[in-house]
Design a protein around this motif. Structure first.
Motif, PDB file in Angstrom:
ATOM      1  N   TYR A   1       1.161  15.502   9.071  1.00  0.00           N
ATOM      2  CA  TYR A   1       1.479  15.837  10.352  1.00  0.00           C
ATOM      3  C   TYR A   1       1.311  17.353  10.669  1.00  0.00           C
ATOM      4  O   TYR A   1       1.286  18.233   9.478  1.00  0.00           O
ATOM      5  CB  TYR A   1       2.742  15.259  10.884  1.00  0.00           C
ATOM      6  N   THR A   2       1.897  18.080  11.756  1.00  0.00           N
ATOM      7  CA  THR A   2       1.350  19.525  11.530  1.00  0.00           C
ATOM      8  C   THR A   2       2.578  20.280  10.834  1.00  0.00           C
ATOM      9  O   THR A   2       2.050  21.361  10.218  1.00  0.00           O
ATOM     10  CB  THR A   2       1.883  19.872  13.292  1.00  0.00           C
ATOM     11  N   HIS A   3       3.909  19.796  10.880  1.00  0.00           N
ATOM     12  CA  HIS A   3       4.714  20.631  10.021  1.00  0.00           C
ATOM     13  C   HIS A   3       5.442  19.649   8.824  1.00  0.00           C
ATOM     14  O   HIS A   3       6.360  20.538   8.279  1.00  0.00           O
ATOM     15  CB  HIS A   3       6.163  20.943  11.176  1.00  0.00           C
ATOM     16  N   PHE A   4       4.830  18.883   8.480  1.00  0.00           N
ATOM     17  CA  PHE A   4       5.570  17.988   7.430  1.00  0.00           C
ATOM     18  C   PHE A   4       4.256  16.971   6.828  1.00  0.00           C
ATOM     19  O   PHE A   4       3.490  16.359   7.516  1.00  0.00           O
ATOM     20  CB  PHE A   4       6.726  17.384   7.597  1.00  0.00           C
ATOM     21  N   ARG A   5       4.757  16.384   5.614  1.00  0.00           N
ATOM     22  CA  ARG A   5       3.735  15.433   5.196  1.00  0.00           C
ATOM     23  C   ARG A   5       4.874  14.255   4.507  1.00  0.00           C
ATOM     24  O   ARG A   5       5.923  14.464   4.611  1.00  0.00           O
ATOM     25  CB  ARG A   5       3.073  15.854   3.890  1.00  0.00           C
ATOM     26  N   VAL A   6       4.149  13.175   4.867  1.00  0.00           N
ATOM     27  CA  VAL A   6       5.014  11.824   4.404  1.00  0.00           C
ATOM     28  C   VAL A   6       4.351  10.893   3.523  1.00  0.00           C
ATOM     29  O   VAL A   6       2.901  11.148   3.389  1.00  0.00           O
ATOM     30  CB  VAL A   6       5.257  11.107   5.880  1.00  0.00           C
ATOM     31  N   THR A   7       4.856  10.184   2.578  1.00  0.00           N
ATOM     32  CA  THR A   7       4.113   9.361   1.888  1.00  0.00           C
ATOM     33  C   THR A   7       5.128   7.933   2.146  1.00  0.00           C
ATOM     34  O   THR A   7       6.237   7.773   2.277  1.00  0.00           O
ATOM     35  CB  THR A   7       4.546   9.466   0.391  1.00  0.00           C
ATOM     36  N   LEU A   8       3.986   6.994   2.696  1.00  0.00           N
ATOM     37  CA  LEU A   8       4.814   5.822   3.151  1.00  0.00           C
ATOM     38  C   LEU A   8       4.572   4.589   2.020  1.00  0.00           C
ATOM     39  O   LEU A   8       3.456   4.174   1.576  1.00  0.00           O
ATOM     40  CB  LEU A   8       4.009   5.134   4.343  1.00  0.00           C
ATOM     41  N   ASN A   9       5.733   4.086   1.574  1.00  0.00           N
ATOM     42  CA  ASN A   9       5.799   3.195   0.327  1.00  0.00           C
ATOM     43  C   ASN A   9       5.901   1.908   1.113  1.00  0.00           C
ATOM     44  O   ASN A   9       7.239   1.639   1.362  1.00  0.00           O
ATOM     45  CB  ASN A   9       7.082   3.504  -0.531  1.00  0.00           C
ATOM     46  N   VAL A  10       4.753   1.085   1.300  1.00  0.00           N
ATOM     47  CA  VAL A  10       4.920  -0.246   2.164  1.00  0.00           C
ATOM     48  C   VAL A  10       4.963  -1.338   1.162  1.00  0.00           C
ATOM     49  O   VAL A  10       4.183  -1.449   0.350  1.00  0.00           O
ATOM     50  CB  VAL A  10       3.592  -0.117   2.951  1.00  0.00           C
ATOM     51  N   HIS A  11       6.205  -2.115   1.603  1.00  0.00           N
ATOM     52  CA  HIS A  11       6.353  -3.457   0.798  1.00  0.00           C
ATOM     53  C   HIS A  11       6.194  -4.429   1.731  1.00  0.00           C
ATOM     54  O   HIS A  11       6.501  -4.593   2.822  1.00  0.00           O
ATOM     55  CB  HIS A  11       7.514  -3.406  -0.084  1.00  0.00           C
TER      56      HIS A  11
ATOM     57  N   ILE B   1       0.848  -1.077   0.004  1.00  0.00           N
ATOM     58  CA  ILE B   1       0.215   0.042   0.058  1.00  0.00           C
ATOM     59  C   ILE B   1       0.756   1.260  -0.055  1.00  0.00           C
ATOM     60  O   ILE B   1       2.080   1.142   0.525  1.00  0.00           O
ATOM     61  CB  ILE B   1      -0.836  -0.060   1.230  1.00  0.00           C
ATOM     62  N   THR B   2       0.416   2.404  -0.701  1.00  0.00           N
ATOM     63  CA  THR B   2       0.827   3.683  -0.425  1.00  0.00           C
ATOM     64  C   THR B   2      -0.039   4.594   0.428  1.00  0.00           C
ATOM     65  O   THR B   2      -1.305   4.860   0.095  1.00  0.00           O
ATOM     66  CB  THR B   2       1.192   4.192  -1.792  1.00  0.00           C
ATOM     67  N   ILE B   3       0.535   5.230   1.397  1.00  0.00           N
ATOM     68  CA  ILE B   3       0.015   5.940   2.207  1.00  0.00           C
ATOM     69  C   ILE B   3       0.250   7.349   2.487  1.00  0.00           C
ATOM     70  O   ILE B   3       1.651   7.697   2.660  1.00  0.00           O
ATOM     71  CB  ILE B   3      -0.153   5.407   3.642  1.00  0.00           C
ATOM     72  N   ASP B   4      -0.545   8.455   2.031  1.00  0.00           N
ATOM     73  CA  ASP B   4      -0.128   9.716   2.150  1.00  0.00           C
ATOM     74  C   ASP B   4      -0.664  10.372   3.663  1.00  0.00           C
ATOM     75  O   ASP B   4      -1.738  10.203   3.960  1.00  0.00           O
ATOM     76  CB  ASP B   4      -0.573  10.894   1.112  1.00  0.00           C
ATOM     77  N   HIS B   5       0.231  10.826   4.587  1.00  0.00           N
ATOM     78  CA  HIS B   5      -0.338  11.283   5.700  1.00  0.00           C
ATOM     79  C   HIS B   5       0.164  12.775   6.237  1.00  0.00           C
ATOM     80  O   HIS B   5       1.249  12.942   5.842  1.00  0.00           O
ATOM     81  CB  HIS B   5      -0.009  10.311   6.837  1.00  0.00           C
TER      82      HIS B   5
END
Length: 395
Positions: A338-348, A332-336
């Motif tokens: 937070y208060t001061h930054f964004r992350v994209t989790l590339n899950v394998h 799955i790929t998840i965009d999340h």
């Protein structure tokens, strides 16, 4: 549901506000609480706000108690979180940890699990630590003086004022985000709130009704939350519109002046769901400090420039846990955000190959069954990974 019918008595002498403050747009001093605000106007502002609160104030569970612990929990949960989100968490928390002693004696993992999904997890860790301090140093009773309250982890001046006024009816001012917005509009403050903090504190103190601080502070927060909202405030319904400079000059949508914000960083993260031959998954517990301290997660880390997701995952797992893996299909790929930054989790999905898992960059590692994952407190983005794992297994 109205809170009550108020029958207040008023003192025409406002609270003294101390030293002179120079600020673009007005000058504030002990004998001039706000630009052109007379004692009579302060009297009217207090009276109008309390009358409005009696008719329109929100019926919230923490307003039905004078227990400082329950009020403290609500104040912490409400930091940067909306009431509708907090309500179920608050009810569950008070059932699970009904007293300061229950919270102090609980395991941190229980506390973080109860907080899971609320975000800003340092709040939960600080609540837990503060409860232990109160049990050890104050006999389990919440302190009633401002310095002692502010010495507790996670409690600043506004939170302390909210607790002391709501629980003990002490005349202590507050300055949360709602109050800052109301005051910036009321007094027409033409700089960002962060540049006017001392003046805003003084205005809040000068307006506070010394005879009914509990109701006044609650009303103040309600006014910002329900009427003087960030966008499209309901000015025609506001009890303070006769005195509001923003309303009088049609500046309510321009005030408060926005803070200058740097571009939000965006981080690409490689995340590993590592399986062993027994069908277990490897998870690790983050170190106590930091944004998500004490929570469990699926291991991984930041993708370096020019690095593939697969290469990142292999490198991070070797550096953080000390094992060899092979990287498989994307889960799955998840965009999340937070208060001061964004992350994209590339899950394998990954397969364990060799080595003994070590807690090199974390506090603990553990092989767990998929069915047992729900027992651990995870950040919200990782909860989505768990759901993806279970959904894939059901297919």
């Amino acid at each position: 549901m109205p809170i009550s019918s108020f029958h207040p008595t008023y003192n025409d002498n406002p609270n003294p506000v101390g030293q002179t403050i120079d600020l673009p747009g007005f000058r504030l001093s002990a004998d001039q609480p706000g630009k052109d605000l007379s004692n009579h106007e302060i009297h009217d502002l207090r009276q109008n706000l309390l009358r409005w609160y009696g008719e329109s104030g929100r019926d919230l569970p923490w307003r039905r108690t004078r227990d400082p612990y329950a009020i403290w929990v609500s104040e912490i949960m409400l930091q940067q979180t909306q009431v509708k989100t907090v309500m179920p968490y608050y009810e569950h928390w008070m059932q699970q940890f009904p007293t300061i002693a229950h919270l102090a004696q609980a395991d941190q993992q229980q506390v973080l699990k109860a907080w899971q999904g609320l975000g800003y997890y340092a709040r939960a860790r600080n609540l837990h630590r503060a409860a232990q301090i109160i049990l050890a140093q104050h006999g389990g009773k919440f302190p009633q003086d401002l310095p002692s309250v502010m010495s507790l982890p996670g409690i600043g001046q506004t939170t302390a004022g909210g607790i002391l006024s709501a629980a003990f009816n002490q005349a202590v001012p507050i300055l949360d985000g709602n109050v800052k917005r109301v005051l910036a509009r009321l007094r027409g403050i033409d700089v960002p709130p962060s540049q006017a903090i001392k003046a805003l504190w003084q205005i809040s103190a000068s307006l506070l009704d010394p005879q009914q601080p509990r109701d006044f502070n609650q009303a103040f927060m309600d006014l910002g939350a329900t009427i003087c909202t960030p966008k499209n405030p309901a000015c025609l319904l506001c009890p303070w519109n006769p005195h509001c400079l923003a309303y009088q000059t049609n500046m309510q949508n321009e005030l408060p002046v926005s803070e200058k914000r740097a571009p939000t960083p965006h981080k690409q993260i490689g995340v590993a769901v590592i399986w062993n031959d027994r069908g277990q998954i490897l998870i690790d517990r983050r170190k106590q400090e930091g944004l998500l301290g004490g929570l469990w997660e699926f291991p991984g880390g930041k993708i370096e420039p020019g690095e593939t997701v697969e290469a990142c995952i292999v490198r991070e797992i070797q550096e953080e846990i000390g094992i060899e893996i092979t990287v498989g299909d994307r889960l799955i790929t998840i965009d999340h955000t937070y208060t001061h930054f964004r992350v994209t989790l590339n899950v394998h999905h990954c397969q364990y190959v060799s080595g003994e898992p070590q807690a090199i960059e974390c506090d603990e590692v553990r092989w767990v069954e998929v069915a047992d994952l729900e027992q651990f407190p995870f950040p919200q983005a990782n909860v989505q990974i768990i759901e993806a794992i279970k959904q894939q297994q059901r297919q």
